[in-house]
Design a protein around this motif. Structure first.
Motif, PDB file in Angstrom:
ATOM      1  N   ASN A  23      33.769  36.183  -0.080  1.00 12.28           N
ATOM      2  CA  ASN A  23      32.762  37.530   0.344  1.00 12.28           C
ATOM      3  C   ASN A  23      33.415  37.616   1.557  1.00 12.28           C
ATOM      4  O   ASN A  23      33.291  38.130   2.615  1.00 12.28           O
TER       5      ASN A  23
ATOM      6  N   ILE B 163      35.806  38.597   4.899  1.00 14.15           N
ATOM      7  CA  ILE B 163      36.661  39.747   5.853  1.00 14.15           C
ATOM      8  C   ILE B 163      37.756  39.107   6.136  1.00 14.15           C
ATOM      9  O   ILE B 163      38.814  40.074   5.803  1.00 14.15           O
TER      10      ILE B 163
ATOM     11  N   ARG C 100      31.949  37.780   7.443  1.00 16.81           N
ATOM     12  CA  ARG C 100      31.978  37.807   5.721  1.00 16.81           C
ATOM     13  C   ARG C 100      31.167  39.002   5.461  1.00 16.81           C
ATOM     14  O   ARG C 100      30.134  39.036   6.071  1.00 16.81           O
ATOM     15  N   GLU C 101      31.246  39.500   4.460  1.00 15.81           N
ATOM     16  CA  GLU C 101      30.110  40.231   4.136  1.00 15.81           C
ATOM     17  C   GLU C 101      28.281  39.553   3.538  1.00 15.81           C
ATOM     18  O   GLU C 101      28.334  38.846   4.035  1.00 15.81           O
TER      19      GLU C 101
ATOM     20  N   ASN D 152      24.735  39.105   3.218  1.00 13.65           N
ATOM     21  CA  ASN D 152      24.245  38.749   1.743  1.00 13.65           C
ATOM     22  C   ASN D 152      22.834  38.927   1.894  1.00 13.65           C
ATOM     23  O   ASN D 152      22.155  38.683   2.784  1.00 13.65           O
TER      24      ASN D 152
ATOM     25  N   GLN E 255      23.970  47.935   4.609  1.00 10.16           N
ATOM     26  CA  GLN E 255      25.388  47.780   4.716  1.00 10.16           C
ATOM     27  C   GLN E 255      25.719  46.463   3.010  1.00 10.16           C
ATOM     28  O   GLN E 255      27.042  46.996   3.024  1.00 10.16           O
ATOM     29  N   ILE E 256      25.112  46.516   2.278  1.00 13.23           N
ATOM     30  CA  ILE E 256      25.344  45.625   1.416  1.00 13.23           C
ATOM     31  C   ILE E 256      25.610  47.039   0.286  1.00 13.23           C
ATOM     32  O   ILE E 256      27.471  47.072  -0.046  1.00 13.23           O
TER      33      ILE E 256
ATOM     34  N   CYS F 261      27.228  49.751   1.118  1.00 10.34           N
ATOM     35  CA  CYS F 261      28.154  50.316   1.825  1.00 10.34           C
ATOM     36  C   CYS F 261      29.460  49.229   0.688  1.00 10.34           C
ATOM     37  O   CYS F 261      30.772  49.767   0.967  1.00 10.34           O
ATOM     38  N   TYR F 262      29.285  48.285   0.962  1.00  7.49           N
ATOM     39  CA  TYR F 262      30.818  46.750   0.418  1.00  7.49           C
ATOM     40  C   TYR F 262      31.114  47.256  -0.436  1.00  7.49           C
ATOM     41  O   TYR F 262      32.526  47.499  -1.372  1.00  7.49           O
TER      42      TYR F 262
ATOM     43  N   GLU G 199      34.535  48.606  -2.124  1.00  4.87           N
ATOM     44  CA  GLU G 199      34.867  48.268  -2.558  1.00  4.87           C
ATOM     45  C   GLU G 199      34.981  49.007  -3.724  1.00  4.87           C
ATOM     46  O   GLU G 199      36.877  48.984  -5.177  1.00  4.87           O
TER      47      GLU G 199
END
Length: 65
Positions: free
Chosen positions: A4, A6, A15-16, A18, A54-55, A57-58, A62
């Protein structure tokens, strides 16, 4: 290799987020001084909801790329 990722430079690594980041986010987002611009600190539930958004949104980003 880290999952993850970025963006990575010599001095920065993004990074994303989690669910494993929840405790660290609580430390930040439950601090009144840190969160003054948000009109105050978050409670446990608000931090969890913020992280979940936020998660999600990923996943949305994608799906469109």
């Amino acid at each position: 290799m880290v999952e993850n990722r970025i963006l990575e430079t010599e001095s920065l690594y993004l990074r994303e987020m989690n669910q494993a980041d929840l405790n660290s986010l609580c430390e930040i987002m439950q601090d009144e001084d840190t969160m003054y611009a948000y009109e105050g600190a978050f409670n446990d539930n608000e931090v969890q909801e913020w992280l979940d958004r936020q998660i999600s949104c990923y996943a949305f980003i994608e799906s469109i790329f």
